[in-house]
Structures are given as structure tokens and as C-alpha cells.
Design a protein around this motif. Sequence first.
Motif, PDB file in Angstrom:
ATOM      1  N   MET A 200      53.674  60.984 -84.179  1.00  0.00           N
ATOM      2  CA  MET A 200      55.184  60.975 -84.941  1.00  0.00           C
ATOM      3  C   MET A 200      55.659  59.650 -84.647  1.00  0.00           C
ATOM      4  N   LYS A 201      56.386  58.861 -85.171  1.00  0.00           N
ATOM      5  CA  LYS A 201      56.916  57.637 -84.809  1.00  0.00           C
ATOM      6  C   LYS A 201      58.244  57.938 -84.276  1.00  0.00           C
ATOM      7  N   GLN A 202      58.495  57.712 -82.677  1.00  0.00           N
ATOM      8  CA  GLN A 202      59.590  58.094 -82.013  1.00  0.00           C
ATOM      9  C   GLN A 202      60.879  57.095 -82.362  1.00  0.00           C
ATOM     10  N   ASP A 203      60.382  55.738 -82.583  1.00  0.00           N
ATOM     11  CA  ASP A 203      61.574  54.832 -82.867  1.00  0.00           C
ATOM     12  C   ASP A 203      61.898  54.677 -84.388  1.00  0.00           C
ATOM     13  N   THR A 204      63.058  55.361 -84.160  1.00  0.00           N
ATOM     14  CA  THR A 204      63.939  55.216 -85.683  1.00  0.00           C
ATOM     15  C   THR A 204      65.024  54.542 -85.695  1.00  0.00           C
ATOM     16  N   ILE A 205      65.301  53.675 -84.757  1.00  0.00           N
ATOM     17  CA  ILE A 205      66.479  53.010 -85.004  1.00  0.00           C
ATOM     18  C   ILE A 205      66.294  51.896 -85.656  1.00  0.00           C
ATOM     19  N   GLN A 206      67.460  51.716 -86.824  1.00  0.00           N
ATOM     20  CA  GLN A 206      67.485  50.814 -87.734  1.00  0.00           C
ATOM     21  C   GLN A 206      68.667  49.906 -87.348  1.00  0.00           C
ATOM     22  N   LEU A 207      68.489  48.773 -87.245  1.00  0.00           N
ATOM     23  CA  LEU A 207      69.621  47.882 -86.821  1.00  0.00           C
ATOM     24  C   LEU A 207      69.681  46.549 -87.697  1.00  0.00           C
ATOM     25  N   PRO A 208      70.731  45.876 -88.056  1.00  0.00           N
ATOM     26  CA  PRO A 208      70.813  44.451 -88.633  1.00  0.00           C
ATOM     27  C   PRO A 208      70.344  43.362 -87.944  1.00  0.00           C
ATOM     28  N   THR A 209      70.044  42.408 -88.088  1.00  0.00           N
ATOM     29  CA  THR A 209      69.653  41.134 -87.092  1.00  0.00           C
ATOM     30  C   THR A 209      71.075  40.732 -86.830  1.00  0.00           C
ATOM     31  N   LEU A 210      70.890  39.792 -85.886  1.00  0.00           N
ATOM     32  CA  LEU A 210      71.913  39.421 -85.094  1.00  0.00           C
ATOM     33  C   LEU A 210      72.746  38.421 -86.281  1.00  0.00           C
ATOM     34  N   LYS A 211      71.929  37.503 -86.975  1.00  0.00           N
ATOM     35  CA  LYS A 211      72.576  36.908 -88.070  1.00  0.00           C
ATOM     36  C   LYS A 211      73.623  37.701 -89.052  1.00  0.00           C
ATOM     37  N   GLU A 212      72.858  38.752 -89.359  1.00  0.00           N
ATOM     38  CA  GLU A 212      73.566  39.720 -90.369  1.00  0.00           C
ATOM     39  C   GLU A 212      74.908  40.219 -89.584  1.00  0.00           C
ATOM     40  N   LEU A 213      74.598  40.771 -88.554  1.00  0.00           N
ATOM     41  CA  LEU A 213      75.681  41.110 -87.625  1.00  0.00           C
ATOM     42  C   LEU A 213      76.794  40.222 -87.521  1.00  0.00           C
ATOM     43  N   GLU A 214      76.431  39.124 -87.092  1.00  0.00           N
ATOM     44  CA  GLU A 214      77.659  37.936 -86.874  1.00  0.00           C
ATOM     45  C   GLU A 214      78.268  37.806 -88.096  1.00  0.00           C
ATOM     46  N   LYS A 215      77.672  37.526 -89.299  1.00  0.00           N
ATOM     47  CA  LYS A 215      78.194  37.341 -90.433  1.00  0.00           C
ATOM     48  C   LYS A 215      79.121  38.461 -91.100  1.00  0.00           C
ATOM     49  N   ASP A 216      78.627  39.687 -90.929  1.00  0.00           N
ATOM     50  CA  ASP A 216      79.478  40.674 -91.230  1.00  0.00           C
ATOM     51  C   ASP A 216      80.664  41.126 -90.385  1.00  0.00           C
ATOM     52  N   LEU A 217      80.594  40.571 -89.058  1.00  0.00           N
ATOM     53  CA  LEU A 217      81.959  40.894 -88.252  1.00  0.00           C
ATOM     54  C   LEU A 217      82.857  39.511 -88.476  1.00  0.00           C
ATOM     55  N   PHE A 218      82.178  38.403 -88.996  1.00  0.00           N
ATOM     56  CA  PHE A 218      83.133  37.245 -89.355  1.00  0.00           C
ATOM     57  C   PHE A 218      83.921  37.797 -90.267  1.00  0.00           C
ATOM     58  N   ILE A 219      83.397  38.276 -91.377  1.00  0.00           N
ATOM     59  CA  ILE A 219      83.960  38.535 -92.705  1.00  0.00           C
ATOM     60  C   ILE A 219      85.071  39.728 -92.417  1.00  0.00           C
ATOM     61  N   THR A 220      84.698  40.755 -91.723  1.00  0.00           N
ATOM     62  CA  THR A 220      85.597  41.582 -91.294  1.00  0.00           C
ATOM     63  C   THR A 220      86.879  41.362 -90.683  1.00  0.00           C
ATOM     64  N   LEU A 221      86.591  40.325 -89.552  1.00  0.00           N
ATOM     65  CA  LEU A 221      87.591  39.475 -88.896  1.00  0.00           C
ATOM     66  C   LEU A 221      88.853  38.737 -89.989  1.00  0.00           C
ATOM     67  N   GLN A 222      87.971  38.033 -90.880  1.00  0.00           N
ATOM     68  CA  GLN A 222      88.662  37.269 -92.070  1.00  0.00           C
ATOM     69  C   GLN A 222      89.434  38.197 -92.564  1.00  0.00           C
ATOM     70  N   LYS A 223      89.059  39.327 -93.004  1.00  0.00           N
ATOM     71  CA  LYS A 223      89.881  40.344 -93.940  1.00  0.00           C
ATOM     72  C   LYS A 223      90.960  40.986 -92.872  1.00  0.00           C
ATOM     73  N   THR A 224      90.724  41.337 -91.737  1.00  0.00           N
ATOM     74  CA  THR A 224      91.771  41.740 -90.869  1.00  0.00           C
ATOM     75  C   THR A 224      92.741  40.833 -90.630  1.00  0.00           C
ATOM     76  N   PHE A 225      92.577  39.799 -90.044  1.00  0.00           N
ATOM     77  CA  PHE A 225      93.501  38.835 -89.803  1.00  0.00           C
ATOM     78  C   PHE A 225      94.126  38.196 -91.129  1.00  0.00           C
ATOM     79  N   GLY A 226      93.653  38.375 -91.961  1.00  0.00           N
ATOM     80  CA  GLY A 226      94.435  38.046 -93.546  1.00  0.00           C
ATOM     81  C   GLY A 226      95.482  39.022 -93.473  1.00  0.00           C
ATOM     82  N   ASP A 227      95.147  40.323 -93.285  1.00  0.00           N
ATOM     83  CA  ASP A 227      96.183  41.494 -93.400  1.00  0.00           C
ATOM     84  C   ASP A 227      97.235  41.075 -92.249  1.00  0.00           C
TER      85      ASP A 227
END
Length: 445
Positions: free
Chosen positions: A1-28
Motif C-alpha cells: 500500500m502506498k504510504q505517501d498520500t500527500i497532494q500539494l500544489p506546485t510552487l508556481k501554483e501556490l505563489e499565483k494563488d497566494l498573490f490572487i488572495t492577497l490582491q483580493k484581501t488588500f482590495g478589500d
Amino acid sequence: MKQDTIQLPTLKELEKDLFITLQKTFGDVLVKILEDMDQHIADNRDKQRYYLQDKRSVEMDTSFGPVLIQRNYYKDRINGHYVYLLDQYLEFEGSKGFSPLVETLAMEMAVEGTSYRHASSMLEKLLGYKVISHETIRQHILQTEVKYQKPTDQVRQVLFVEVDGLYVKRQRTKRRGKEEKIAAVHEGWIVNGKRTSLVSKRHYIHKGKVPFWEGFEQFLIDNYSYNPKEHYLIINGDGAGWITACQEYFKNAFYTLDRFHVAKEVKSLFKGHKRYREIRKKLAKYDVESFLTELNSAVGTLEDEEAEERLEQFINQLSKYPNALGDYREWLKEKGIDTSNYRTMGASEGTMSVFAKRLKNGRSWCDTGLNAFIDFMVGLKDKLEIKTLLGKVNGLDDHSLEKQPKYYVEKLKNSAGEATRNNLSYLTRQKGKPVYHALKALRGF
């Protein structure tokens, strides 16, 4: 049975999503701060003059994305006009559809980049959404006003001038193009480590029907407190007639023939020639007499008639102004001026290349568009006051928080803190987790 079940976004995706979140937050955050300021203005306004009519919404594109703001609309009882006091206090025009910062970013990208289209595209990639079209950027630059007069704290006795012309193509006119006459002025050099910078550098763009040097002298008076009886000018340029005319106009001036052009012509004529090395040595040592002697002795030794004709023309041009090949520092020493920190002239070609990079390369311009573009370009380089449709650009926009009113700084920090609290999952982790210690270490960075 495969023990490694961690699913994570790539660094590029993480950085892009975080940037969009920060834009929305600081827009508010931006909306909340603006509406709080608008209410503060309403509470403290001259109520006898400004009658609160109602609240009206405006949508505006910002660096945080589109925001919707509800702001108060007033009637001025004195003149009968309707105004948004928030717009007046914060120096922006909400009805134009985007913020002054977005306008400034777009216009600066247009000047420092390759085209209006490229500026629009780069801004879209930077902010993540389509903000402003290339034609809108062009129209905003056309309607800028640059205040060229900006007096310096001029205390030095010598002013250095680099002059050259830039041929720029024209659109829809009988003439194919026109030479733009440009001068760069500075007060000398300052060394900071391995870098050398120019002191109080400014640019003069010749306009109008007055002779170039007459207009330039007025520019020196307005910006450098120039006094022809007290100041000395070191003027560097090629052998064009309108440039060499400076010797007749200014009495306390030393004209130097641009050594870049001289060295370039020598290389073109003599590269591979047996006298080439010796000619270069004479030029480098400012040995004018020996340099001209070497050139004359080389007549008749070149390979073709065309080169011989060019050499004769070159010698005739240099012979008209032999002193222009000399070292200006020797001339200043005779005037009793310390030249220990002075360097050789020859930055005119570099100055022209900065303008040519954006104005030439196959482009053609109408007079109105070219004049507005050059004015804005010089305004940015010289940190002049520039009035735009949405505000001002004057080189003083990047104030640090320490220079702002204390209540404003506290309000900004508190609003940002309230808006970001608990909206990032990492900030709610247990204290024992490594990410908590990492974020805590970055606090206040």
C-alpha cells in the motif's frame, strides 16, 4: 500500500494563488480605508458650504484588481457645482475608471519599454487582469503637462554640457523626419564606491523658433542660476554647425569635439593601417598637433579614393577647431579651477542612445505625440513635476510610512491586520509547527 498520500500544489501554483488572495484581501482593505476616509471628511467638512446629496458608487481598476467604492456626493452651495470631496482630498479622478498608480505604472512602462502595446500587455501579466489598453495609455501621455523649471541648488562654477541631435521619422507629413536637438547638463561627477554618477543632471529639449543656444541659455538661467560672468561651460558635441555655434554665443565656454565620434572615424579609416596605433596614441594623449600631423602624413596611403576623400574632409573639419581636440581641464586650470575630480567628456552618444532606443528603431511619430512622449520621458528621468489626468508624478510618490501622519500609518496597519486575520490557514497553525516560527520571524519585515 502506498504510504505517501500527500497532494500539494506546485510552487508556481501556490505563489499565483497566494498573490490572487492577497490582491483580493488588500482590495478589500483599500475599499474600507477609502470609505472610512470619506466618512471622516463628511464629519469634518464645512457643512454650511457642502450639502450631502447622497452616496454614489464607482468601480475602479487598481493594482489589487477592480474595486467598488461607495463615496459621498456633495453640492457646493457657493458655486452650485457637485463634487466628490474624497476625490479632491486624495487627488484622483474616480470617474476615469482606474487609479493614479495604475496610470503611472502604465505610462512608465510605455516609456521604459518598447511600445504602448507592450506596456499594456506587461501590466496585464503583472496584475493578472486586463487593466488598460495601449490607446488609453497613449491618450493619457498626450494629456500630461510637464513643469520643466526645477531650480537646483547650484553651487559649482563649472557646468558640463553634452549636445547631440536625434533624427526621428515623422508620420503623414511632406518631410520624412526632423532632428530633435537635445542637451544633457550636469555639475560634475561623484564617486560612490565603484559607481560614478552625475551631479544634478538635467535634459534640455529644444523647442520653438529661437536659436538653440539662446533657448538653452534661458534653461540654464531658470534651472542652474546661470550667470555668464561667473560660470564656465564645457560643451561636448560633434562637428555639426548648430553645435559649434556655441563658441560664438558663449564667451566663458570651452567646446570639445566629441572624442567618441573622432575615435570612431579614425577606426573606420585606419583599422588595419600601419599608422593606426600611433594615431590612436596621439588622440588619447590630447597631443593635437601630432595627431593632425599623423593624419596629414597618412594622406595618399589609403586603399581607395572614397576613403581618401573622407580623410581629407575629416582633416578639414578638425582643422577648423583644433582646440576642440584638447583637454578642457588644462583650460580650466588656467582659470584657477581645481580639476582633480573632473573626467573626460563624451557621454552625448550614451544620452542619445537612451532616447533613440525608444524613439527610433523603425518608428514614426506625429509632432504632437512625439513632443508629449519626450516631455514625459524627460520628466521621469529628471524627476520633474508631471500633471496627469488622474493625479501627479513628481518623483516624490514613493514616500515611506515614516514620513506619513502617525494616525494614517496606524489606521493602515490596523486595517491590513483586520482584513488578513484568519484568512490564511498557515497563520492559524499551532505554535509548535515550524511554519509558525518562520512566519513569526518575518513579523515586521
